[in-house]
Design an enzyme around this catalytic site. Sequence first.
Site, PDB file in Angstrom:
ATOM      1  N   ASP A  80     -73.055  49.146 -59.644  1.00 30.52           N
ATOM      2  CA  ASP A  80     -72.065  48.628 -58.709  1.00 30.52           C
ATOM      3  C   ASP A  80     -71.922  47.122 -58.835  1.00 30.52           C
ATOM      4  OD1 ASP A  80     -74.734  48.499 -57.530  1.00 30.52           O
ATOM      5  OD2 ASP A  80     -73.742  47.748 -55.726  1.00 30.52           O
ATOM      6  N   GLU A 147     -76.658  48.590 -55.188  1.00 29.72           N
ATOM      7  CA  GLU A 147     -77.679  47.538 -55.114  1.00 29.72           C
ATOM      8  C   GLU A 147     -77.192  46.373 -54.263  1.00 29.72           C
ATOM      9  OE1 GLU A 147     -79.693  43.768 -56.314  1.00 29.72           O
ATOM     10  OE2 GLU A 147     -77.575  44.308 -56.492  1.00 29.72           O
TER      11      GLU A 147
END
Length: 480
Positions: A80, A147
Amino acid sequence: MDTMKLAGLEPASVFGYFEKICSIPHGSRNTKAISDYLVSFAVEHGIRYEQDELNNVLMYQEGTCGYEEHAPVILQGHMDMVCEKDADCSINMDTDGLNIDHDGEWIFAHGTTLGGDNGIAVAYILALLADKTIPHPPLECIITVDEEIGMEGAAGVQLGNFQSRTMINLDSEDEGVFTVSCAGGARSTIHMPVQRRVVYGPCVKLTVEGLRGGHSGVEIHKNLANANKVMGEFLGRIQKIMPLCITKLSGGAKDNAIPRSCEATLIPLGINVERLNDIAQQLQSEIRESYDEPYAIVRGDNVDALGGNALTTECTAKVIALLNAAPNGVQTMSQDIEGLVQTSLNLGVMSLDEELTLTFAVRSSVNAEKVDLLKRLGELAVFYEGTTSEMGDYPAWEYKKDSRLRNTMVDTFCRMFGKEPQVVAIHAGLECGLLSEKLPGLDCVSIGPDMQDIHTSREKLSIASTKRTWEFLLEVLKEL
């Protein structure tokens, strides 16, 4: 692979996969498409994989010829990215790919974040897995989701099939800097009930502003004032002269940011605003002299109101006492790594409604000290007849004094580049902490190529550094 803007850059495979990643929307909580792409890559290349319900993807590959019997190595990054864009950018980052480009030195995206953090890690991993000619031991790869919004993928991933206890994390942004430890953390909030009644009298507004603020992890050791704590001192000095009834109190916006401003509205029972501003000016001078806060402002102003629904004087006194008793800032320094903050907390957010809430970001690179500090906050809350709640607890990645991986990487770096790398620990969170808890005894180092202005539309990735980091990674894998 069909590349366009990055065609001709070396290493071609790494930049080819990076461009493909940039063409797929992959902001935090929008990772299904990129996760499915990783699965299709694994299927295409005959790689064993797992995709969990969170969209984390694990991949496994045997060692290349001559390395089949070597101990496996974990490669890790997150899929991400932070999605930020300029106000005039028309790209929909939920559905559109990025408009990437380069100037021969740096890769960037027009109008948006680039996602080099951490798309380049994924590109490195895919390029390695796709090329059967690169010498490497067996690989176990972890590519996590979300994350950037609390390491949620790393928290939920299951690693029961993993054999390795050696991991190279690829989520750093400075070439030649090896991160070997990071803090664990948690968010702790003190809740204290308050009592209100109607109080009549002239209202005064207190303001603390103009402070520099900063990140509560990497900047907590700097000589920065905390606006919430300054307000506590301001209120305490006024209370020594005259009883008070607070009506409003708020400061800070995020627990992990050192608050820059704070406001309070109160009914001072007898003090005039001139006397109050004498106190404000003295405190302002002290803050400017004692901290690196040349633009600090502390002041009091009359408010066009007479009375209000205020805390009782007894409750106001308890609020002020709690605010001044609350610990804040650096608590201990590391004995292993010079200059590293070991344990700290930041009173990041304060609000007053039906209860007073004080929210802290607690960090420590020693898990036992984090637990002790959370216990101290709980005991403080009980003393003031309140309670605590905790969220977002994640473990520290503790420094490993005897690290074969670190020694191998340092020796390899010196041999390749003729200089020593920096070996550092950070007072902030990385996925390595969560993953080391799942893989006891994990030997881990975090590296990455040079990036600038990550999480902004000015983000850029160094082409030359990406190539050097790739070559270094391949050499380390050969050595392992």
